[in-house]
Design a protein around this motif. Sequence first.
Motif, short mmCIF file in Angstrom:
data_model
loop_
_atom_site.label_atom_id
_atom_site.label_comp_id
_atom_site.label_asym_id
_atom_site.label_seq_id
_atom_site.Cartn_x
_atom_site.Cartn_y
_atom_site.Cartn_z
N ILE A 1 37.12 40.38 36.07
CA ILE A 1 36.77 41.15 34.89
C ILE A 1 38.03 41.66 34.18
O ILE A 1 38.00 42.02 33.01
N SER A 2 39.17 41.62 34.88
CA SER A 2 40.42 42.10 34.30
C SER A 2 40.88 41.26 33.11
O SER A 2 41.72 41.70 32.33
N VAL A 3 40.34 40.04 32.95
CA VAL A 3 40.74 39.20 31.82
C VAL A 3 40.28 39.82 30.49
O VAL A 3 40.74 39.41 29.42
N LEU A 4 39.37 40.79 30.55
CA LEU A 4 38.87 41.46 29.34
C LEU A 4 39.37 42.88 29.20
O LEU A 4 38.96 43.61 28.28
N GLU A 5 40.28 43.31 30.09
CA GLU A 5 40.74 44.69 30.08
C GLU A 5 41.89 44.87 29.07
O GLU A 5 43.05 45.02 29.42
N THR A 6 41.51 44.84 27.79
CA THR A 6 42.47 45.04 26.71
C THR A 6 42.04 46.25 25.88
O THR A 6 40.86 46.62 25.86
N PRO A 7 42.97 46.90 25.18
CA PRO A 7 42.59 48.05 24.34
C PRO A 7 41.53 47.71 23.31
O PRO A 7 40.68 48.55 22.98
N ASP B 1 29.65 36.06 26.76
CA ASP B 1 30.08 35.36 25.55
C ASP B 1 31.24 36.05 24.84
O ASP B 1 31.70 35.56 23.80
N THR B 2 31.71 37.18 25.37
CA THR B 2 32.85 37.85 24.75
C THR B 2 34.07 36.95 24.80
O THR B 2 34.46 36.48 25.88
N PRO B 3 34.69 36.67 23.65
CA PRO B 3 35.84 35.75 23.64
C PRO B 3 37.02 36.31 24.44
O PRO B 3 37.21 37.52 24.55
N LEU B 4 37.80 35.40 25.01
CA LEU B 4 39.02 35.79 25.72
C LEU B 4 40.14 35.96 24.71
O LEU B 4 41.07 35.14 24.62
N ASP B 5 40.07 37.05 23.95
CA ASP B 5 41.07 37.33 22.92
C ASP B 5 42.11 38.32 23.44
O ASP B 5 41.95 38.92 24.50
N PHE B 6 43.16 38.49 22.68
CA PHE B 6 44.18 39.53 22.88
C PHE B 6 44.90 39.42 24.23
O PHE B 6 45.10 40.44 24.90
N PRO B 7 45.33 38.25 24.66
CA PRO B 7 46.02 38.16 25.95
C PRO B 7 47.34 38.93 25.97
O PRO B 7 47.77 39.38 27.03
N ASP B 8 47.97 39.08 24.81
CA ASP B 8 49.25 39.78 24.76
C ASP B 8 49.12 41.26 25.10
O ASP B 8 50.12 41.91 25.42
N SER B 9 47.90 41.79 25.03
CA SER B 9 47.72 43.22 25.32
C SER B 9 47.19 43.46 26.74
O SER B 9 46.90 44.61 27.09
N LEU B 10 47.07 42.41 27.54
CA LEU B 10 46.73 42.61 28.95
C LEU B 10 47.89 43.31 29.64
O LEU B 10 49.04 42.89 29.50
N ALA B 11 47.59 44.36 30.39
CA ALA B 11 48.64 45.28 30.83
C ALA B 11 49.44 44.78 32.03
O ALA B 11 50.61 45.13 32.18
#
Length: 209
Positions: free
Chosen positions: A148-154, A164-174
Motif C-alpha cells: 500500500i506504500s506505493v500510494l503513500e504520497t501527499p 483503480d487509483t493511478p500510480l502517480d507522483f512517484p517523485d513524492s514517495l518519501a
Amino acid sequence: DAALPSDLQPRPGTPGGGQILVTGATGVVGSRLIGELLQHSAAPVCCLVRASSDIAALQRLESRLATPIAQGRLSVVAADLTQPRFGLSQDRFAAIAADTGTVIHCAAELDFLKPYEALRPANVQATLELLSLGASGRPKHYIYLSSISVLETPAHAGRRLTEDTPLDFPDSLAVGYAQSKWVGEKMMWAAADRGFAVDILRPGWIVDG
C-alpha cells in the motif's frame, strides 16, 4: 527502471499447471502462504530461499514453518535474488522455468532507511529476473505482492483510494522502499499490458505477532 526490455514476451498458451514457485517463503507472509498451499493445493511447490546450499535453505525454511514439510510436495532451492538468474546455473534456471506454471513473488528487502539504489537489486531487479522466467518454459501466472506504500504520497492524503487509483507522483514517495515497490509494481503492470497473466496484491502493514 520500470520499463521492460523490448524482447521480453510471455509464452503463448494458458498459464498455470506445473509447480508453484514462491519467493520470500521464510517471511511473515510467505511462511504462512506455504502452509496454505501445502494444505489446500495438490501442486508441487518450489521455494527460492537465500542460503549457502539447498540443505541450508531447507533448514531455514523448516524453522519458519508451523507444520512439517510434506515430503515430495515441496522443493527448496538456495538462491540469491539480487544476482542474475538468482545465482543459479543456466541449466537450473531453465529447469525451474520449464516446470513452473505459477509464480508468487513475496520476497522484498523491507528497510525504511535505505535509499532506493540500495534496495533496487532485491526489489526491482529480482522482479525483472522473475519475469524473464516467463519468456521460456510453461506459460506463467504471476501473483505479485506489492505494498500500500506505493500510494503513500501527499497528493493522496485524505483521499479514498481504490484498486483503480493511478500510480502517480512517484517523485513524492518519501522512502526508498516505497519507491522500489512502486517500480516493481509498474513493471508488473507493464508485463500485464504485454500479455503476461498478472495479479497484484497490496497489503497494508504486516506485523508478525
